[in-house]
Design a protein around this motif. Structure first.
Motif, PDB file in Angstrom:
ATOM      1  N   SER A  61      -6.154  16.660 -19.557  1.00 29.03           N
ATOM      2  CA  SER A  61      -4.922  15.930 -19.846  1.00 29.03           C
ATOM      3  C   SER A  61      -4.503  16.066 -21.302  1.00 29.03           C
ATOM      4  O   SER A  61      -4.085  17.129 -21.726  1.00 29.03           O
ATOM      5  N   LYS A  84      -0.278  19.789 -23.394  1.00 30.72           N
ATOM      6  CA  LYS A  84       0.838  20.069 -22.490  1.00 30.72           C
ATOM      7  C   LYS A  84       1.867  18.948 -22.511  1.00 30.72           C
ATOM      8  O   LYS A  84       1.520  17.761 -22.542  1.00 30.72           O
ATOM      9  N   GLN A  85       3.118  19.323 -22.475  1.00 31.98           N
ATOM     10  CA  GLN A  85       4.201  18.353 -22.577  1.00 31.98           C
ATOM     11  C   GLN A  85       4.185  17.366 -21.418  1.00 31.98           C
ATOM     12  O   GLN A  85       4.548  16.196 -21.585  1.00 31.98           O
ATOM     13  N   GLU A  86       3.763  17.798 -20.251  1.00 31.12           N
ATOM     14  CA  GLU A  86       3.773  16.891 -19.091  1.00 31.12           C
ATOM     15  C   GLU A  86       2.890  15.673 -19.329  1.00 31.12           C
ATOM     16  O   GLU A  86       3.207  14.552 -18.900  1.00 31.12           O
ATOM     17  N   ASP A 137       4.556  13.422 -22.045  1.00 28.56           N
ATOM     18  CA  ASP A 137       5.626  12.652 -21.414  1.00 28.56           C
ATOM     19  C   ASP A 137       5.061  11.484 -20.603  1.00 28.56           C
ATOM     20  O   ASP A 137       5.628  10.378 -20.598  1.00 28.56           O
ATOM     21  N   LEU A 138       3.963  11.725 -19.908  1.00 36.68           N
ATOM     22  CA  LEU A 138       3.338  10.669 -19.122  1.00 36.68           C
ATOM     23  C   LEU A 138       2.792   9.573 -20.033  1.00 36.68           C
ATOM     24  O   LEU A 138       2.892   8.375 -19.719  1.00 36.68           O
TER      25      LEU A 138
END
Length: 308
Positions: A116, A121-123, A126-127
């Motif tokens: 994670s 990573k942008q995902e 963002d989460l």
């Protein structure tokens, strides 16, 4: 069960329930201390299910029962998943009883079981942002200040230093959301498996210093740190200025104090001597089932808390 009947049962348990390792000091614990609702010297936080045999499945009733036994805090990892009305009801109950809300888990997904924040990573960033914004509203409903964050698994395609930088970057974004509201994410180092990125006190302390925010601190889970590195009291001292929250669990077994190898009376005495006024989460199981196990747990905490 009516309180007078429970008090009689608890007084009986005081003479019959043995607590490993603390039995030599049991004589110092008066029966009156075991049957009173007076608060403990430190603020221990129960969790849902801990007193189910006496209070039933309703967490609100368990909170009321815990208060009658002297506990003055709760924590609830799954608070964010509870219905809004239940979050409010828990908060109202705590306020009425003069109890404190401890941590809930800020993340909407089980990040610590998969790669994670370490990836950058942008995902996942963002989460993180989404969850922090939602956590602000949850905290308002239940009266919380602290919330647990776990960065996730080790990303073996990246160097340790790059992963650390990615984690710091993501945590700064989360802290920026929480800080205006006076809320604090507390980073938990874990021992569940070697693939977890955050595992040690010195590592967590360094990340908190690097994030450099009052909204990013260390959740010192003493069970996990005993498994990963030991030297609990010295490591508490080393990380003290970044540690507003502790969690409890004896090792092996992850049950109440006195059921394993850790000298919790000494640990609690040390934490108290440093002027700690925060919450210590009881993030462990009951060593024994049913009502007998719940009585033994209360007695174990009265024993371990008998350090003055």
């Amino acid at each position: 069960m009516q309180r007078r009947n429970f008090v009689q049962q608890l007084a009986l348990a005081a003479g019959t329930l043995a607590v490993p390792r603390l039995t030599s000091a049991n004589a110092k614990v008066k029966e009156a201390d075991l049957s009173t609702d007076k608060p403990f010297n430190l603020n221990y936080a129960i969790h849902d299910g801990m007193f189910r045999s006496h209070a039933g499945d309703d967490f609100i009733e368990q909170i009321k029962f815990a208060h009658s036994m002297g506990f003055r805090a709760i924590e609830d990892n799954g608070m964010m998943a509870r219905p809004v009305e239940q979050q409010k009801k828990i908060g109202e109950t705590l306020a009425r009883l003069g109890m404190q809300m401890g941590v809930f888990v800020i993340t909407s997904q089980n990040w610590h079981w998969k790669t994670s924040l370490t990836t950058g990573k942008q995902e996942f960033i963002d989460l993180m942002v989404k969850d922090c914004r939602e956590a602000v509203e949850v905290a308002k409903r239940c009266g919380a200040k602290w919330m647990t964050v776990v960065p996730g698994n080790y990303e073996r395609s990246l160097s340790h230093d790059l992963q650390t930088a990615n984690v710091i970057n993501a945590l700064r974004k989360g802290a920026g959301i929480l800080e205006p509201h006076g809320l604090v994410m507390v980073l938990e180092a874990l021992s569940d498996n070697p693939d977890l990125f955050l595992r040690h006190t010195h590592q967590t302390y360094m990340i908190c210093k690097a994030v450099n925010s009052p909204s990013c601190k260390f959740l010192f889970d003493m069970y996990h740190m005993q498994r990963n590195e030991g030297d609990i009291i010295k490591n508490i001292d080393r990380t003290w200025d970044e540690t507003p929250y502790f969690q409890i669990g004896d090792n092996p077994g992850r049950n109440e104090p006195g059921t394993g190898e850790m000298n919790y009376r000494n640990i609690f005495r040390h934490i108290h001597s440093k002027g700690f006024k925060g919450v210590l989460g009881m993030e462990h199981g009951n060593a024994r089932p049913g009502k007998e196990g719940e009585l033994a747990l209360i007695k174990a905490y009265r024993d371990a808390d008998n350090f003055l």
